[in-house]
Enzyme design. Structure first.
Site, PDB file in Angstrom:
ATOM      1  N   GLY A  32     -26.551 -45.651 -61.969  1.00  0.00           N
ATOM      2  CA  GLY A  32     -27.938 -46.321 -61.907  1.00  0.00           C
ATOM      3  C   GLY A  32     -28.156 -46.710 -62.994  1.00  0.00           C
ATOM      4  N   ASP A  34     -28.357 -45.342 -66.134  1.00  0.00           N
ATOM      5  CA  ASP A  34     -27.380 -44.766 -67.221  1.00  0.00           C
ATOM      6  C   ASP A  34     -26.012 -45.858 -67.239  1.00  0.00           C
ATOM      7  OD1 ASP A  34     -26.605 -43.074 -68.930  1.00  0.00           O
ATOM      8  OD2 ASP A  34     -26.133 -41.510 -67.442  1.00  0.00           O
ATOM      9  N   SER A 122     -35.409 -39.661 -62.075  1.00  0.00           N
ATOM     10  CA  SER A 122     -35.026 -38.847 -61.024  1.00  0.00           C
ATOM     11  C   SER A 122     -35.237 -39.418 -59.251  1.00  0.00           C
ATOM     12  CB  SER A 122     -35.899 -37.498 -60.948  1.00  0.00           C
ATOM     13  OG  SER A 122     -35.524 -36.588 -61.941  1.00  0.00           O
ATOM     14  N   GLY A 124     -33.588 -41.768 -57.926  1.00  0.00           N
ATOM     15  CA  GLY A 124     -31.974 -42.557 -57.813  1.00  0.00           C
ATOM     16  C   GLY A 124     -31.081 -41.523 -57.049  1.00  0.00           C
ATOM     17  N   TYR A 126     -30.859 -38.615 -58.201  1.00  0.00           N
ATOM     18  CA  TYR A 126     -31.543 -37.381 -57.998  1.00  0.00           C
ATOM     19  C   TYR A 126     -32.820 -36.938 -57.143  1.00  0.00           C
ATOM     20  CZ  TYR A 126     -28.983 -36.047 -62.327  1.00  0.00           C
ATOM     21  OH  TYR A 126     -28.193 -35.706 -63.314  1.00  0.00           O
TER      22      TYR A 126
HETATM   23  P1  ADP Z   1     -31.793 -40.412 -61.526  1.00  0.00           P
HETATM   24  O1  ADP Z   1     -30.328 -40.045 -61.604  1.00  0.00           O
HETATM   25  O2  ADP Z   1     -32.615 -39.673 -62.507  1.00  0.00           O
HETATM   26  O3  ADP Z   1     -32.129 -40.303 -59.975  1.00  0.00           O
HETATM   27  P2  ADP Z   1     -31.082 -43.246 -61.283  1.00  0.00           P
HETATM   28  O4  ADP Z   1     -30.412 -44.075 -62.269  1.00  0.00           O
HETATM   29  O5  ADP Z   1     -30.034 -42.921 -60.099  1.00  0.00           O
HETATM   30  O6  ADP Z   1     -31.396 -42.011 -62.026  1.00  0.00           O
HETATM   31  O7  ADP Z   1     -32.196 -43.999 -60.609  1.00  0.00           O
HETATM   32  C1  ADP Z   1     -33.750 -43.922 -61.022  1.00  0.00           C
HETATM   33  C2  ADP Z   1     -34.444 -45.119 -60.349  1.00  0.00           C
HETATM   34  O8  ADP Z   1     -33.808 -46.331 -61.245  1.00  0.00           O
HETATM   35  C3  ADP Z   1     -34.045 -45.448 -59.006  1.00  0.00           C
HETATM   36  O9  ADP Z   1     -35.389 -45.882 -58.381  1.00  0.00           O
HETATM   37  C4  ADP Z   1     -33.039 -46.687 -59.224  1.00  0.00           C
HETATM   38  O10 ADP Z   1     -33.536 -47.576 -58.064  1.00  0.00           O
HETATM   39  C5  ADP Z   1     -33.821 -47.338 -60.216  1.00  0.00           C
HETATM   40  N1  ADP Z   1     -32.771 -48.175 -61.267  1.00  0.00           N
HETATM   41  C6  ADP Z   1     -31.386 -48.288 -60.938  1.00  0.00           C
HETATM   42  N2  ADP Z   1     -31.031 -49.052 -61.927  1.00  0.00           N
HETATM   43  C7  ADP Z   1     -31.999 -49.694 -62.630  1.00  0.00           C
HETATM   44  C8  ADP Z   1     -32.302 -50.973 -63.456  1.00  0.00           C
HETATM   45  N3  ADP Z   1     -31.115 -51.445 -63.878  1.00  0.00           N
HETATM   46  N4  ADP Z   1     -33.265 -51.214 -63.934  1.00  0.00           N
HETATM   47  C9  ADP Z   1     -34.534 -50.531 -63.497  1.00  0.00           C
HETATM   48  N5  ADP Z   1     -34.194 -49.423 -62.634  1.00  0.00           N
HETATM   49  C10 ADP Z   1     -33.026 -49.112 -62.195  1.00  0.00           C
END
Ligand code: ADP
Length: 169
Positions: A32, A34, A122, A124, A126
């Site tokens: 995601g 990260d 959280s 995505g 999570y």
């Molecule tokens: P978590 O583990 O806290 O849930 P994630 O990274 O899996 O974090 O997801 C958090 C949110 O960020 C989700 O809504 C996902 O769709 C979104 N997301 C994923 N990649 C990106 C990006 N490059 N820029 C902005 N939002 C993103």
């Protein structure tokens, strides 16, 4: 006064003082947001994260807390890593999710950051439902005492953007 702005897009493409990472407690990367931050920001971010693991965060960064590193090659000065709570069948702890936003803004204040980009923490991997997470996020930012001038929520897709847009008005 902190202004809340909304953007639909990729958080790694933002020009801000600090980009907030939805990290996991290992601080050593993940999927995601990260994964995207480490890919575009380059190895300097991971090197800083490893140093944090070797010093004050030997057991990892606890949920709801935040810590800064370099932003590497991102168009930002810092990445602020925070660990969101996992949403479970029984729900999630809203105070811990709110704490991610508050703690990140406290770190931003310590750094002197004036513009900060947040993802929807959280929501995505999570698993937190977007509408509930968005309400908690906006409330936490609105009630925070911070010198940050712009909090920019960067939402990856149109649906998430609409959920935030309804709350911000
Ligand atoms: P978590 O583990 O806290 O849930 P994630 O990274 O899996 O974090 O997801 C958090 C949110 O960020 C989700 O809504 C996902 O769709 C979104 N997301 C994923 N990649 C990106 C990006 N490059 N820029 C902005 N939002 C993103």
């Amino acid at each position: 006064m902190t202004t809340i702005t909304l953007v639909q897009g990729d958080i790694t493409r933002q020009s801000v003082d600090a980009v907030v990472n939805a990290a996991n407690s290992s601080l050593l990367g993940g999927g995601g947001v990260d994964g995207a931050i480490h890919r575009r920001g380059g190895p300097a971010i991971l090197a800083d994260c490893r140093r944090l693991r070797a010093s004050q965060y030997g057991k990892g960064l606890p949920t709801g807390r935040a810590v800064a590193t370099t932003a590497g090659e991102l168009d930002a000065r810092w990445v602020i890593h925070t660990v969101g709570p996992v949403y479970q069948v029984s729900g999630g702890d809203p105070d811990l999710l709110a704490s991610c936003y508050r703690a990140s803004l406290e770190v931003a204040d310590e750094l002197g950051a004036r513009t900060v980009a947040f993802p929807a923490i959280s929501t995505g991997a999570y698993g937190w439902p977007m509408a509930d997470a968005a309400r908690i996020a906006v409330e936490a930012v609105r009630t925070a005492r911070t010198a940050v001038e712009e909090v920019r929520f960067v939402l990856f897709d149109e649906q998430a953007y609409q959920v935030f847009a309804e709350l911000i008005g």
